[in-house]
Design a protein around this motif. Sequence first.
Motif, PDB file in Angstrom:
ATOM      1  N   GLN A  19       0.576  -0.963  -0.029  1.00  0.00           N
ATOM      2  CA  GLN A  19       0.275  -0.017  -0.190  1.00  0.00           C
ATOM      3  C   GLN A  19       0.866   1.728   0.087  1.00  0.00           C
ATOM      4  O   GLN A  19       1.842   1.619   0.460  1.00  0.00           O
ATOM      5  CB  GLN A  19      -0.366   0.371   1.571  1.00  0.00           C
ATOM      6  CG  GLN A  19      -0.680  -0.308   2.532  1.00  0.00           C
ATOM      7  CD  GLN A  19      -0.212  -1.401   2.828  1.00  0.00           C
ATOM      8  OE1 GLN A  19      -0.316  -2.677   1.993  1.00  0.00           O
ATOM      9  NE2 GLN A  19      -0.274  -1.822   3.836  1.00  0.00           N
TER      10      GLN A  19
ATOM     11  N   ALA B 245       0.029   7.524   0.892  1.00  0.00           N
ATOM     12  CA  ALA B 245      -1.257   8.507   1.797  1.00  0.00           C
ATOM     13  C   ALA B 245      -2.224   8.186   2.742  1.00  0.00           C
ATOM     14  O   ALA B 245      -2.448   9.029   3.052  1.00  0.00           O
ATOM     15  CB  ALA B 245      -1.340   8.734   0.419  1.00  0.00           C
ATOM     16  N   ASP B 246      -1.657   6.920   3.143  1.00  0.00           N
ATOM     17  CA  ASP B 246      -3.218   6.309   4.158  1.00  0.00           C
ATOM     18  C   ASP B 246      -2.699   7.224   5.389  1.00  0.00           C
ATOM     19  O   ASP B 246      -3.868   7.049   6.738  1.00  0.00           O
ATOM     20  CB  ASP B 246      -3.622   4.900   3.801  1.00  0.00           C
ATOM     21  CG  ASP B 246      -4.213   4.747   2.788  1.00  0.00           C
ATOM     22  OD1 ASP B 246      -3.505   3.480   2.175  1.00  0.00           O
ATOM     23  OD2 ASP B 246      -5.441   5.219   2.514  1.00  0.00           O
TER      24      ASP B 246
ATOM     25  N   PHE C  42      -3.779  10.580   5.919  1.00  0.00           N
ATOM     26  CA  PHE C  42      -5.428  10.042   5.579  1.00  0.00           C
ATOM     27  C   PHE C  42      -5.773  10.126   7.133  1.00  0.00           C
ATOM     28  O   PHE C  42      -6.731  11.148   7.592  1.00  0.00           O
ATOM     29  CB  PHE C  42      -6.283   9.555   5.077  1.00  0.00           C
ATOM     30  CG  PHE C  42      -6.990   9.126   5.376  1.00  0.00           C
ATOM     31  CD1 PHE C  42      -7.931   8.267   5.691  1.00  0.00           C
ATOM     32  CD2 PHE C  42      -8.795  10.466   4.722  1.00  0.00           C
ATOM     33  CE1 PHE C  42      -8.910   7.945   5.339  1.00  0.00           C
ATOM     34  CE2 PHE C  42      -9.587   9.765   5.293  1.00  0.00           C
ATOM     35  CZ  PHE C  42     -10.307   8.814   5.526  1.00  0.00           C
ATOM     36  N   LEU C  43      -5.076   9.265   8.050  1.00  0.00           N
ATOM     37  CA  LEU C  43      -5.911   8.800   8.976  1.00  0.00           C
ATOM     38  C   LEU C  43      -4.745  10.062  10.246  1.00  0.00           C
ATOM     39  O   LEU C  43      -6.143   9.798  10.886  1.00  0.00           O
ATOM     40  CB  LEU C  43      -5.006   7.078   8.935  1.00  0.00           C
ATOM     41  CG  LEU C  43      -5.473   6.235   8.570  1.00  0.00           C
ATOM     42  CD1 LEU C  43      -4.210   5.398   9.085  1.00  0.00           C
ATOM     43  CD2 LEU C  43      -7.469   5.867   9.139  1.00  0.00           C
TER      44      LEU C  43
ATOM     45  N   THR D  65      -7.657  12.403  10.061  1.00  0.00           N
ATOM     46  CA  THR D  65      -9.284  12.513  10.405  1.00  0.00           C
ATOM     47  C   THR D  65      -9.207  12.500  11.378  1.00  0.00           C
ATOM     48  O   THR D  65      -9.646  12.148  12.361  1.00  0.00           O
ATOM     49  CB  THR D  65      -9.339  11.100   9.232  1.00  0.00           C
ATOM     50  OG1 THR D  65      -8.775  11.529   8.417  1.00  0.00           O
ATOM     51  CG2 THR D  65     -11.043  10.879   9.670  1.00  0.00           C
ATOM     52  N   LYS D  66      -8.025  11.903  12.114  1.00  0.00           N
ATOM     53  CA  LYS D  66      -8.337  10.983  14.352  1.00  0.00           C
ATOM     54  C   LYS D  66      -8.342  12.881  14.779  1.00  0.00           C
ATOM     55  O   LYS D  66      -8.328  12.786  15.807  1.00  0.00           O
ATOM     56  CB  LYS D  66      -7.002  10.859  14.356  1.00  0.00           C
ATOM     57  CG  LYS D  66      -7.282   8.938  14.161  1.00  0.00           C
ATOM     58  CD  LYS D  66      -6.509   8.568  14.569  1.00  0.00           C
ATOM     59  CE  LYS D  66      -6.514   6.713  14.370  1.00  0.00           C
ATOM     60  NZ  LYS D  66      -5.620   5.594  14.673  1.00  0.00           N
TER      61      LYS D  66
ATOM     62  N   ARG E 117     -12.188  23.533   3.614  1.00  0.00           N
ATOM     63  CA  ARG E 117     -11.227  22.383   2.326  1.00  0.00           C
ATOM     64  C   ARG E 117     -10.066  23.134   2.559  1.00  0.00           C
ATOM     65  O   ARG E 117     -10.969  24.305   2.660  1.00  0.00           O
ATOM     66  CB  ARG E 117     -10.820  21.928   0.911  1.00  0.00           C
ATOM     67  CG  ARG E 117     -12.934  20.931   1.646  1.00  0.00           C
ATOM     68  CD  ARG E 117     -12.559  20.067  -0.077  1.00  0.00           C
ATOM     69  NE  ARG E 117     -12.754  21.196  -0.859  1.00  0.00           N
ATOM     70  CZ  ARG E 117     -12.835  20.661  -2.319  1.00  0.00           C
ATOM     71  NH1 ARG E 117     -12.298  19.097  -2.785  1.00  0.00           N
ATOM     72  NH2 ARG E 117     -12.891  21.942  -3.133  1.00  0.00           N
TER      73      ARG E 117
ATOM     74  N   ASP F 275      -6.954  16.588   1.856  1.00  0.00           N
ATOM     75  CA  ASP F 275      -7.092  15.941   0.944  1.00  0.00           C
ATOM     76  C   ASP F 275      -7.852  16.344  -0.336  1.00  0.00           C
ATOM     77  O   ASP F 275      -7.634  16.143  -1.683  1.00  0.00           O
ATOM     78  CB  ASP F 275      -8.179  14.849   1.095  1.00  0.00           C
ATOM     79  CG  ASP F 275      -9.429  15.739   1.592  1.00  0.00           C
ATOM     80  OD1 ASP F 275     -10.440  15.518   1.229  1.00  0.00           O
ATOM     81  OD2 ASP F 275      -9.375  15.940   2.555  1.00  0.00           O
TER      82      ASP F 275
ATOM     83  N   GLN G 241      -2.243   1.028   7.224  1.00  0.00           N
ATOM     84  CA  GLN G 241      -3.398   1.313   6.439  1.00  0.00           C
ATOM     85  C   GLN G 241      -5.202   1.784   7.495  1.00  0.00           C
ATOM     86  O   GLN G 241      -5.749   2.410   7.004  1.00  0.00           O
ATOM     87  CB  GLN G 241      -3.740   0.853   4.765  1.00  0.00           C
ATOM     88  CG  GLN G 241      -4.225   0.846   3.984  1.00  0.00           C
ATOM     89  CD  GLN G 241      -4.672  -0.101   3.295  1.00  0.00           C
ATOM     90  OE1 GLN G 241      -4.994  -1.685   3.508  1.00  0.00           O
ATOM     91  NE2 GLN G 241      -4.463   0.332   1.773  1.00  0.00           N
ATOM     92  N   ASP G 242      -4.756   0.237   7.938  1.00  0.00           N
ATOM     93  CA  ASP G 242      -5.703   1.252   9.154  1.00  0.00           C
ATOM     94  C   ASP G 242      -5.694   1.942  10.108  1.00  0.00           C
ATOM     95  O   ASP G 242      -6.985   2.346  10.601  1.00  0.00           O
ATOM     96  CB  ASP G 242      -6.186  -0.751   9.499  1.00  0.00           C
ATOM     97  CG  ASP G 242      -6.856  -1.619   8.643  1.00  0.00           C
ATOM     98  OD1 ASP G 242      -6.249  -2.442   8.150  1.00  0.00           O
ATOM     99  OD2 ASP G 242      -7.870  -1.728   7.292  1.00  0.00           O
TER     100      ASP G 242
ATOM    101  N   PRO H  69      -7.940   7.804   0.121  1.00  0.00           N
ATOM    102  CA  PRO H  69      -7.415   7.554  -1.262  1.00  0.00           C
ATOM    103  C   PRO H  69      -7.633   6.182  -1.232  1.00  0.00           C
ATOM    104  O   PRO H  69      -7.905   5.327  -0.601  1.00  0.00           O
ATOM    105  CB  PRO H  69      -6.048   8.047  -0.535  1.00  0.00           C
ATOM    106  CG  PRO H  69      -5.667   7.536   0.258  1.00  0.00           C
ATOM    107  CD  PRO H  69      -7.086   8.214   1.232  1.00  0.00           C
TER     108      PRO H  69
ATOM    109  N   ARG I 263     -13.476   1.255   7.095  1.00  0.00           N
ATOM    110  CA  ARG I 263     -12.009   2.398   7.886  1.00  0.00           C
ATOM    111  C   ARG I 263     -13.503   3.551   7.616  1.00  0.00           C
ATOM    112  O   ARG I 263     -12.899   4.042   9.510  1.00  0.00           O
ATOM    113  CB  ARG I 263     -11.090   2.624   6.700  1.00  0.00           C
ATOM    114  CG  ARG I 263     -10.019   3.229   7.534  1.00  0.00           C
ATOM    115  CD  ARG I 263      -8.810   3.499   6.919  1.00  0.00           C
ATOM    116  NE  ARG I 263      -9.168   3.821   5.777  1.00  0.00           N
ATOM    117  CZ  ARG I 263      -8.136   4.243   5.063  1.00  0.00           C
ATOM    118  NH1 ARG I 263      -7.537   4.182   4.834  1.00  0.00           N
ATOM    119  NH2 ARG I 263      -8.525   5.209   3.924  1.00  0.00           N
TER     120      ARG I 263
ATOM    121  N   ARG J 143     -15.413   3.242  11.074  1.00  0.00           N
ATOM    122  CA  ARG J 143     -15.078   3.298  12.042  1.00  0.00           C
ATOM    123  C   ARG J 143     -14.746   4.290  13.077  1.00  0.00           C
ATOM    124  O   ARG J 143     -14.304   4.936  13.712  1.00  0.00           O
ATOM    125  CB  ARG J 143     -13.497   2.494  11.920  1.00  0.00           C
ATOM    126  CG  ARG J 143     -13.145   1.763  13.281  1.00  0.00           C
ATOM    127  CD  ARG J 143     -12.075   0.038  12.999  1.00  0.00           C
ATOM    128  NE  ARG J 143     -11.247   1.073  12.403  1.00  0.00           N
ATOM    129  CZ  ARG J 143     -10.634   0.551  11.223  1.00  0.00           C
ATOM    130  NH1 ARG J 143     -11.013  -1.108  10.493  1.00  0.00           N
ATOM    131  NH2 ARG J 143     -10.474   0.454  10.523  1.00  0.00           N
TER     132      ARG J 143
END
Lengths: 517, 212
Positions: A47, A50-51, A54-55, A58-59, A87, A146, A451-452, B154, B166, B169
């Motif tokens: 992977q 970029a994830d 993002f995570l 978001t958090k 944005r 984003d 990723q998660d 993404p 995800r 969650r």
Amino acid sequence: MVTLDEVVDTSLLQKPSGEALDLLERSESNYTPLHSFALPKDRQYQQQFADIYFLRLTKIKPAVEAVASAAWAETILAGETATKVDRVLDVRQGQLCWVVGTVYMDMPLKPSVLEDVVKDRWISAPTTSDHYYAESGSESCSLEDDSGRIRLVGNVLRDYFLVTGCIIGVMGTENASGDFEVIDLKFADLPPQPERWSLSKPAPKGSARKPKIKEEDVEMADVSSSSSQPSKKIAIVSGLEFSGTDTSYAMELNLLLEFLLGEALDPAAQSELSQISRLIIAGNSIARPSDHDPAAAADKPHNKKYGYDSSSYNPIPSQLLDTFLSSLLPSIPITLLPGALDPANTSYPQQPIHSAMFPQARTYTSTPGVPTAPSPSSSSSSETPGWLDPVTNPWEGEVEGWRVLGTGGQNLDDICKYVDSEDKLGMMEAMCRWRCSAPTAPDTLWSYPFQDDEPFVMKECPHLYFVGSQTEFGTKIIEGSQGQMVRLVLVPSFAATKEIVLIDTETLDVSKVKFTA
Amino acid sequence: MPTTRRSTRSSTGAGKQSTLSFKHKVTKAIKTGKEGYKSPSRAKEYIPEPTPEPTSKKLEKEEDEDEDEDEQTPATTDDDDEHDVQVQTKKQQQQQRQQPAAAAEKISDRAIERYWSEIEAGRNAKAVHKKHGEGLTTGEKVLRYFDVSSQYGPCIGMKRIKRWQRAQRLGLNPPVEVLAVLLKEEAAGNKGIETAHMDELLNSAAVGSVGV
């Protein structure tokens, strides 16, 4: 001829007195490690990174938005109220607004994979510079989410530490040249802090073991009315750097061993030492392999071995570490974090050093339980940690009820390269206020592509945050808006400074012990 | 011929000619939650909460729609009914969140079509390139729209269903219709929709790319 009976009971000789000696027992350690940074054994690397961004955004974004709207909701500047913009690209020229996003620092000296691709035909050896910032103003700071990126300008930016990956809220307006002029800046600030003893239970006071302490120790222990025993201590050391070639600090390493075992010093000091309930080794236990001398190098071309040349392996450092640990382990439990120089993976978060490295000390680790990989989301680890607990770097756990977060030093060293400052405690404080323990991952700090769930985001505020392998000792207490208090500790590298850090578990006071041969 | 007499029966008596129903025409603009700039990929937020049809009111509406002459009108929920419906459906939504997969199973194809037409109605610009979308089912269109919604992260390198989970969650409230489409396609054994379309394109490009 002199007989024994005449000499005995004089000042020269004495018979054994026959009274039982007091045996000192070490305080027990109350310990619950958290596996927040453990990676599954079957992890994928396909992977993209970029994830992670993002995570992280978001958090942390809700927290920053809460702080920012509380601060700027009523702000009126030149007759205009600041409005929240969703944005980054929604800002309009001349309109006073505020927005939340991730910082990206564009620095020319930073290693950039895009430049490497451009110069594909001929890549010179990558010059590793100590720092990425240049004297001129050639670097730029931008805010990203984003939707896009916008450049930030303004004198306010110089008052704060900013590195790639921290989440900030900025208020200002877009000027004529398309840059966002910043008037004010806000961070998420410290996350909520759990109570002491949130994960484990304290040992009942006045337990089976009777406190065998001498009177002189009462003044040394913190007088807490509830416990009759003096408070325990945690010892943190870093940068032991066992080496086969460099012996300048070998004597001090031996002194450290004797100190922790209680073999050195007099009984009064020994009873203080018996309060040290746990030793945490914060990285860099094995030294960097030094360069071979040129005479040996000249012999090398004779037998060209393809692949791995096993003759260059020097087993001495890990053997020395193993001996050190196995002599210490019967007496004190140890938590071992890997560092930048240790035999663990290079990318953050480093996984625990494999027990195969410690043939003697291995018997003290917990027996491997179910062969399934520990997942960070599992509620509790079913196996209790053994006396030797190899853990991840960074590491989070609960020791004596206090939530502790510790790293081997790579995250702080990477942040230092971005900022033209020596204030390492300030940078540690900034990390806590950004709620991110490694913001520069994955930009300049190699990291696993999460990723998660991204574990570098601090969901709960630790009580104690230490960073190992630093050049000198330092400590500070920082406070948060909801009454959180964090003790920040810079643990110096033992090989350079010969110092270790002792932390009192009742008051979180820090003291330093220096060894001189 | 004698003039036809109009009786005093009401015009909506049984068996009378069907009346035109103005309940489902687009008479008002879609509510925008925020002032200012409506960014295209965030249009999702302005659509009223999508729900399965658990309440009787909604069922009645369904029957009305069936009787309607033209079934192609994009149906927006009525303002009058909406408040009552929202109060009732909030509880259902809470239950729904706990079993999103179970709730997603209940969503009919009609609801998915309705959701998609709401999205299309929210777009200001004319749909110029309709011919590119002709070969796609509504389900595929819904999924592609979900892919480019960057607020859920993404879309590359991740299966669509994992991305939806995800987002769920992290509390981002992804539309449950997308999960419905994904589960339906999975049940139908359609493997092609697992990864985002963009992901497939990029991966195939990577394979064919020439190293400098």
